[in-house]
Scaffold this active site. Structure first.
Site, PDB file in Angstrom:
ATOM      1  N   ASP A   7     -21.634  19.795  94.426  1.00 22.09           N
ATOM      2  CA  ASP A   7     -21.938  20.711  93.327  1.00 22.09           C
ATOM      3  C   ASP A   7     -21.794  19.893  92.045  1.00 22.09           C
ATOM      4  O   ASP A   7     -20.690  19.707  91.547  1.00 22.09           O
ATOM      5  CB  ASP A   7     -20.972  21.895  93.326  1.00 22.09           C
ATOM      6  CG  ASP A   7     -21.203  22.826  92.145  1.00 22.09           C
ATOM      7  OD1 ASP A   7     -22.366  23.031  91.769  1.00 22.09           O
ATOM      8  OD2 ASP A   7     -20.208  23.339  91.596  1.00 22.09           O
ATOM      9  N   GLU A  67     -26.624  20.753  95.316  1.00 22.22           N
ATOM     10  CA  GLU A  67     -27.151  21.970  94.704  1.00 22.22           C
ATOM     11  C   GLU A  67     -28.162  21.589  93.638  1.00 22.22           C
ATOM     12  O   GLU A  67     -27.911  20.742  92.786  1.00 22.22           O
ATOM     13  CB  GLU A  67     -26.035  22.810  94.091  1.00 22.22           C
ATOM     14  CG  GLU A  67     -26.569  24.125  93.555  1.00 22.22           C
ATOM     15  CD  GLU A  67     -25.487  25.102  93.143  1.00 22.22           C
ATOM     16  OE1 GLU A  67     -25.866  26.204  92.701  1.00 22.22           O
ATOM     17  OE2 GLU A  67     -24.294  24.790  93.247  1.00 22.22           O
ATOM     18  N   ASP A 139     -15.374  24.604  92.105  1.00 22.37           N
ATOM     19  CA  ASP A 139     -16.414  23.586  92.288  1.00 22.37           C
ATOM     20  C   ASP A 139     -16.437  23.071  93.725  1.00 22.37           C
ATOM     21  O   ASP A 139     -17.501  22.823  94.288  1.00 22.37           O
ATOM     22  CB  ASP A 139     -16.207  22.435  91.302  1.00 22.37           C
ATOM     23  CG  ASP A 139     -16.343  22.911  89.873  1.00 22.37           C
ATOM     24  OD1 ASP A 139     -17.489  23.156  89.457  1.00 22.37           O
ATOM     25  OD2 ASP A 139     -15.312  23.075  89.196  1.00 22.37           O
TER      26      ASP A 139
END
EC number: 3.1.21.10
Length: 164
Positions: A7, A67, A139
């Site tokens: 991420d 992502e 996160d």
């Protein structure tokens, strides 16, 4: 198969490592790489690259899932986020790892069953799927979700490949 989920972020880059053994998903590790906002931005990108390179060397994933962030508060934030993603992707490509990108909606769909799930729903599902004692830091939790998304997607893609 060991999957590294990422991420990306210019302040915090979350990572999550899972192992897919048959139909089982096993939590290996998760955490975040923190950069100091007082540092020059190129130094922050270098920290993301170096941190992920060390994680890749330690855990030897077979694939990386990132992502694909397409929303940002402003243009400057979007540019910085894109550069952080680039540092993460280069860390993987630099050692020959395949990189797969998933939107937030795809990740939520794969983990919860709906692309419009709330963050808390995703975190609780990750906790349940990976049998974690507590919800992972935000996160890191997002990165684990990306890894789970790839684990599910890879299985579906393999089925379609065998049908052809």
């Amino acid at each position: 198969m060991i999957i590294l989920g990422i991420d990306p972020g210019s302040r915090k880059t979350g990572y999550g490592i899972i192992s897919k053994q048959g139909n089982r998903l096993i939590h290996v590790d998760n955490g975040a790489i923190f950069t100091q906002s007082a540092k020059d931005f190129p130094e922050r990108l270098e920290k993301i690259f170096t941190g992920l390179s060390e994680i890749i060397a330690q855990y030897r994933p077979e694939v990386v899932a990132v992502e694909d962030v397409f929303l940002a508060k402003n243009a400057q934030s979007a540019l910085k986020l894109g550069q952080a993603r680039g540092a993460a992707i280069v860390a993987a490509v630099n050692v020959g790892l395949p990189v797969h990108e998933y939107t937030a909606m795809q990740v939520k769909q794969a983990v919860v069953g709906t692309g419009r799930a709330e963050k808390a729903q995703v975190q609780q599902m990750i906790k349940a799927l990976l049998n974690l004692p507590e919800v992972a830091q935000e996160d890191a939790s997002d990165a684990l979700a990306v890894a789970i998304c790839h684990a599910h997607s890879a299985g579906i893609n393999a089925l379609f490949k065998n049908v052809r």
